[in-house]
Design a protein around this motif. Sequence first.
Motif, PDB file in Angstrom:
ATOM      1  N   MET A  33       0.841  -1.197   0.000  1.00 18.41           N
ATOM      2  CA  MET A  33       0.000   0.000   0.000  1.00 18.41           C
ATOM      3  C   MET A  33       0.876   1.246   0.000  1.00 18.41           C
ATOM      4  O   MET A  33       1.947   1.271   0.632  1.00 18.41           O
ATOM      5  CB  MET A  33      -0.907   0.008   1.230  1.00 18.41           C
ATOM      6  N   GLY A  34       0.392   2.265  -0.692  1.00 16.33           N
ATOM      7  CA  GLY A  34       1.143   3.506  -0.758  1.00 16.33           C
ATOM      8  C   GLY A  34       0.238   4.703  -0.590  1.00 16.33           C
ATOM      9  O   GLY A  34      -0.970   4.630  -0.802  1.00 16.33           O
ATOM     10  N   TRP A  35       0.857   5.799  -0.168  1.00 18.10           N
ATOM     11  CA  TRP A  35       0.198   7.105  -0.156  1.00 18.10           C
ATOM     12  C   TRP A  35       0.943   8.018  -1.120  1.00 18.10           C
ATOM     13  O   TRP A  35       2.182   8.060  -1.125  1.00 18.10           O
ATOM     14  CB  TRP A  35       0.210   7.710   1.244  1.00 18.10           C
ATOM     15  N   PHE A  36       0.161   8.738  -1.901  1.00 16.03           N
ATOM     16  CA  PHE A  36       0.689   9.722  -2.839  1.00 16.03           C
ATOM     17  C   PHE A  36      -0.061  11.025  -2.608  1.00 16.03           C
ATOM     18  O   PHE A  36      -1.121  11.032  -1.980  1.00 16.03           O
ATOM     19  CB  PHE A  36       0.491   9.246  -4.287  1.00 16.03           C
ATOM     20  N   PHE A  46       5.098  10.513  -4.796  1.00 11.59           N
ATOM     21  CA  PHE A  46       5.156   9.486  -3.760  1.00 11.59           C
ATOM     22  C   PHE A  46       5.336  10.124  -2.391  1.00 11.59           C
ATOM     23  O   PHE A  46       6.117  11.057  -2.219  1.00 11.59           O
ATOM     24  CB  PHE A  46       6.328   8.547  -4.065  1.00 11.59           C
ATOM     25  N   VAL A  47       4.621   9.586  -1.392  1.00 11.71           N
ATOM     26  CA  VAL A  47       4.757  10.043  -0.014  1.00 11.71           C
ATOM     27  C   VAL A  47       5.312   8.928   0.866  1.00 11.71           C
ATOM     28  O   VAL A  47       6.317   9.109   1.547  1.00 11.71           O
ATOM     29  CB  VAL A  47       3.407  10.522   0.539  1.00 11.71           C
ATOM     30  N   ALA A  48       4.634   7.773   0.850  1.00  9.26           N
ATOM     31  CA  ALA A  48       5.043   6.679   1.730  1.00  9.26           C
ATOM     32  C   ALA A  48       4.476   5.367   1.191  1.00  9.26           C
ATOM     33  O   ALA A  48       3.477   5.363   0.483  1.00  9.26           O
ATOM     34  CB  ALA A  48       4.554   6.913   3.151  1.00  9.26           C
ATOM     35  N   ALA A  49       5.139   4.256   1.558  1.00 11.85           N
ATOM     36  CA  ALA A  49       4.658   2.939   1.158  1.00 11.85           C
ATOM     37  C   ALA A  49       4.952   1.943   2.263  1.00 11.85           C
ATOM     38  O   ALA A  49       5.862   2.142   3.078  1.00 11.85           O
ATOM     39  CB  ALA A  49       5.312   2.490  -0.146  1.00 11.85           C
ATOM     40  N   ILE A  50       4.166   0.858   2.271  1.00  9.57           N
ATOM     41  CA  ILE A  50       4.335  -0.177   3.278  1.00  9.57           C
ATOM     42  C   ILE A  50       4.156  -1.536   2.611  1.00  9.57           C
ATOM     43  O   ILE A  50       3.305  -1.706   1.741  1.00  9.57           O
ATOM     44  CB  ILE A  50       3.344   0.034   4.439  1.00  9.57           C
ATOM     45  N   ASN A  56       8.084  -3.509   6.323  1.00 10.59           N
ATOM     46  CA  ASN A  56       8.966  -2.538   5.663  1.00 10.59           C
ATOM     47  C   ASN A  56       8.170  -1.298   5.280  1.00 10.59           C
ATOM     48  O   ASN A  56       7.069  -1.409   4.751  1.00 10.59           O
ATOM     49  CB  ASN A  56       9.588  -3.145   4.411  1.00 10.59           C
ATOM     50  N   THR A  57       8.770  -0.147   5.534  1.00  9.91           N
ATOM     51  CA  THR A  57       8.143   1.119   5.176  1.00  9.91           C
ATOM     52  C   THR A  57       9.155   2.001   4.442  1.00  9.91           C
ATOM     53  O   THR A  57      10.373   1.866   4.650  1.00  9.91           O
ATOM     54  CB  THR A  57       7.623   1.876   6.409  1.00  9.91           C
ATOM     55  N   TYR A  58       8.632   2.883   3.613  1.00 11.12           N
ATOM     56  CA  TYR A  58       9.465   3.763   2.791  1.00 11.12           C
ATOM     57  C   TYR A  58       8.826   5.137   2.771  1.00 11.12           C
ATOM     58  O   TYR A  58       7.597   5.263   2.756  1.00 11.12           O
ATOM     59  CB  TYR A  58       9.556   3.206   1.360  1.00 11.12           C
ATOM     60  N   ASP A  99       0.487  -4.913  -6.546  1.00 12.11           N
ATOM     61  CA  ASP A  99       0.875  -6.321  -6.436  1.00 12.11           C
ATOM     62  C   ASP A  99       2.369  -6.466  -6.165  1.00 12.11           C
ATOM     63  O   ASP A  99       2.824  -7.557  -5.811  1.00 12.11           O
ATOM     64  CB  ASP A  99       0.556  -7.055  -7.750  1.00 12.11           C
ATOM     65  N   ILE A 100       3.123  -5.400  -6.326  1.00 11.69           N
ATOM     66  CA  ILE A 100       4.577  -5.436  -6.152  1.00 11.69           C
ATOM     67  C   ILE A 100       4.894  -5.054  -4.716  1.00 11.69           C
ATOM     68  O   ILE A 100       4.560  -3.951  -4.267  1.00 11.69           O
ATOM     69  CB  ILE A 100       5.253  -4.473  -7.134  1.00 11.69           C
ATOM     70  N   ASN A 101       5.569  -5.922  -3.996  1.00 15.80           N
ATOM     71  CA  ASN A 101       5.692  -5.756  -2.551  1.00 15.80           C
ATOM     72  C   ASN A 101       6.458  -4.518  -2.120  1.00 15.80           C
ATOM     73  O   ASN A 101       6.189  -3.970  -1.084  1.00 15.80           O
ATOM     74  CB  ASN A 101       6.342  -6.995  -1.941  1.00 15.80           C
ATOM     75  N   TYR A 102       7.386  -4.036  -2.880  1.00 17.87           N
ATOM     76  CA  TYR A 102       8.187  -2.879  -2.468  1.00 17.87           C
ATOM     77  C   TYR A 102       7.988  -1.711  -3.426  1.00 17.87           C
ATOM     78  O   TYR A 102       8.896  -0.930  -3.658  1.00 17.87           O
ATOM     79  CB  TYR A 102       9.662  -3.270  -2.363  1.00 17.87           C
ATOM     80  N   ALA A 103       6.776  -1.586  -3.940  1.00 20.28           N
ATOM     81  CA  ALA A 103       6.476  -0.558  -4.935  1.00 20.28           C
ATOM     82  C   ALA A 103       6.572   0.833  -4.336  1.00 20.28           C
ATOM     83  O   ALA A 103       6.046   1.105  -3.251  1.00 20.28           O
ATOM     84  CB  ALA A 103       5.077  -0.784  -5.492  1.00 20.28           C
TER      85      ALA A 103
END
Length: 122
Positions: A33-36, A46-50, A56-58, A99-103
């Motif tokens: 999941m991501g926030w934009f 892009f803001v953040a992803a999990i 893992n978070t980015y 579907d991509i785990n580290y998108a």
Amino acid sequence: VQLVESGGDLVQPGGSLRLSCAAFGRTFSRYAMGWFRQAPGKEREFVAAISWSGGNTYYADSVTGRLTISRDNAKNTVYLKMNSLKPEDTAVYYCAASDINYARSLYEYDYWGQGTQVTVSS
């Protein structure tokens, strides 16, 4: 999967908000999941992803240390806790599923919510 964001509001500089994104229709835990966000006249960024499990978070450099992404797979919900908000955080915030785990690129996300407005102003 269908995504519905909530929690956007008008807040003063230095304030806090928590955005939520509820997912419906498919197995939530199988999606990263991501926030934009998109400000007027600017591209969506892009803001953040999990990751699927939440292990893992980015974060974008501009929000590191102020925003925190988390997820509750039992509730099919992803959150974005926003602290120390600045006027430049003003934007429509979108959650997205991949579907991509580290998108982290918006092009890797297939499902999008309708967005929720965050305005930071005194």
